[in-house]
Design a protein around this motif. Sequence first.
Motif, PDB file in Angstrom:
ATOM      1  N   ASN A  17      42.498  59.876  69.812  1.00 46.85           N
ATOM      2  CA  ASN A  17      41.887  59.791  68.486  1.00 46.85           C
ATOM      3  C   ASN A  17      41.116  58.487  68.307  1.00 46.85           C
ATOM      4  O   ASN A  17      40.047  58.455  67.684  1.00 46.85           O
ATOM      5  CB  ASN A  17      42.966  59.896  67.405  1.00 46.85           C
ATOM      6  CG  ASN A  17      43.468  61.316  67.225  1.00 46.85           C
ATOM      7  OD1 ASN A  17      43.143  62.199  68.001  1.00 46.85           O
ATOM      8  ND2 ASN A  17      44.268  61.549  66.204  1.00 46.85           N
ATOM      9  N   VAL A 233      47.662  59.946  62.987  1.00 44.84           N
ATOM     10  CA  VAL A 233      47.887  61.123  63.823  1.00 44.84           C
ATOM     11  C   VAL A 233      48.901  62.044  63.164  1.00 44.84           C
ATOM     12  O   VAL A 233      49.910  61.588  62.618  1.00 44.84           O
ATOM     13  CB  VAL A 233      48.404  60.707  65.222  1.00 44.84           C
ATOM     14  CG1 VAL A 233      49.001  61.887  65.969  1.00 44.84           C
ATOM     15  CG2 VAL A 233      47.273  60.104  66.043  1.00 44.84           C
ATOM     16  N   ASP A 248      48.104  69.273  68.277  1.00 46.63           N
ATOM     17  CA  ASP A 248      47.626  67.971  67.809  1.00 46.63           C
ATOM     18  C   ASP A 248      46.130  67.977  67.526  1.00 46.63           C
ATOM     19  O   ASP A 248      45.560  66.951  67.167  1.00 46.63           O
ATOM     20  CB  ASP A 248      47.963  66.866  68.823  1.00 46.63           C
ATOM     21  CG  ASP A 248      47.407  67.150  70.207  1.00 46.63           C
ATOM     22  OD1 ASP A 248      46.183  67.066  70.378  1.00 46.63           O
ATOM     23  OD2 ASP A 248      48.193  67.466  71.112  1.00 46.63           O
ATOM     24  N   SER A 250      43.004  68.111  65.495  1.00 47.66           N
ATOM     25  CA  SER A 250      42.880  67.685  64.099  1.00 47.66           C
ATOM     26  C   SER A 250      42.527  68.837  63.155  1.00 47.66           C
ATOM     27  O   SER A 250      43.002  68.886  62.015  1.00 47.66           O
ATOM     28  CB  SER A 250      41.827  66.573  63.975  1.00 47.66           C
ATOM     29  OG  SER A 250      40.562  67.011  64.442  1.00 47.66           O
TER      30      SER A 250
END
Length: 284
Positions: A17, A233, A248, A250
Motif C-alpha cells: 500500500n 490497512v 486485502d 482495497s
Amino acid sequence: MAQQQLPPAVMKIVLGNELARQRIEAGLKQDEAAEVLRCTQQKIAHIESGSGIRPVELDALLERYGATETDKAYARDLQAEGNRRTKRGAFSTRFRQHMRLLVDMEASCQRFFSYQAMVVPGLLQTEQYMRTLFRAWRPSPSQEQIDQDTSDRLARQRVLDDADQKFWFIIDEAALRRWSIGSSEIMKGQVMWLTEVLDRPNIELQLVPFTAGYYMGQGHDYSVFEYDTKTPVSIVYLEQHDGGTYVDDSKRTAQYLALWDQQKAAASGPEQTRRVLLDLAASL
C-alpha cells in the motif's frame, strides 16, 4: 498490554500500500513502474497487493518515485519485517496453518470487527459452549483434542484484555436460539457472559433480532482487521467450513466495510441488546 509486532504478512500488505501511495504521488501508472524493474504490470500489481519485493527492486522503485529518506527508511524496514520468520513455539503455531495469520492479527490490529450468523464468535465463547461445538464435529475428535482446542481458544481470548484495541461484534439472534436437548444451561451461561462483555470499555456488542427481517450479508461470517499504519490497512477474513480466505484488496475490503455499516444499522443498540440477552437468559 504492549501492542504486538505486526505479522510479516501484514507488513508486506502495508509495504504494498505504501508503494502504491508513493507511485501515485509520483504521478506514475503501474506499467510505468514496471519499466523500472523490466517486469510486467501484473508483477507491480502483485507487489502492491502484498506479495513482497526483493531489496534491490525496492530500492529501484523508491529511487524512481523520488521517495524522501524518511519514506525510504520506512519502506526498507517494512520489507525486512515482511521477511521475518515466525519464531519457533510462537502462540499462533498451535493452530492450523490457515488460522495462524488470523490469530496473529487478533493480537496486533487496532480495530477488530466480527459478524457471526449461526454461532457465538470464538473470542466471546464460554468454555462449555466451546466444548459443545467441538463435540458436534464428525468424525468426533478425541477428548484430548477437545481439551487442547478448548485451551487454545481460551488463550486467544486474552487479546480482549488489551484496552488499546477495539473489538466490535455483531451476532444474529439465530446464534443464540440454537441449542440441543440438555444444553440450555450451557447456552444460558453463554448468554449471561455476553451481558458481562457489554460492559467492557473496549468491546461493542450488537444483536440483530429476528424482527429485523432480511438484511444485507446475513449468513456470511467474516472478520475485519484494521491497522493504523502510515498507509492504513484493512484485511478481511472470510470464514469457511474447511478453512478461510484473506482479502486485502482495497476495493473488496471497502465493500465489506460498507456491508458492516449496513449490518450495524440493522442490529439493536447495546442497551437493547442487553435487554434481549437478559430476557433470553431468563427463558432458559
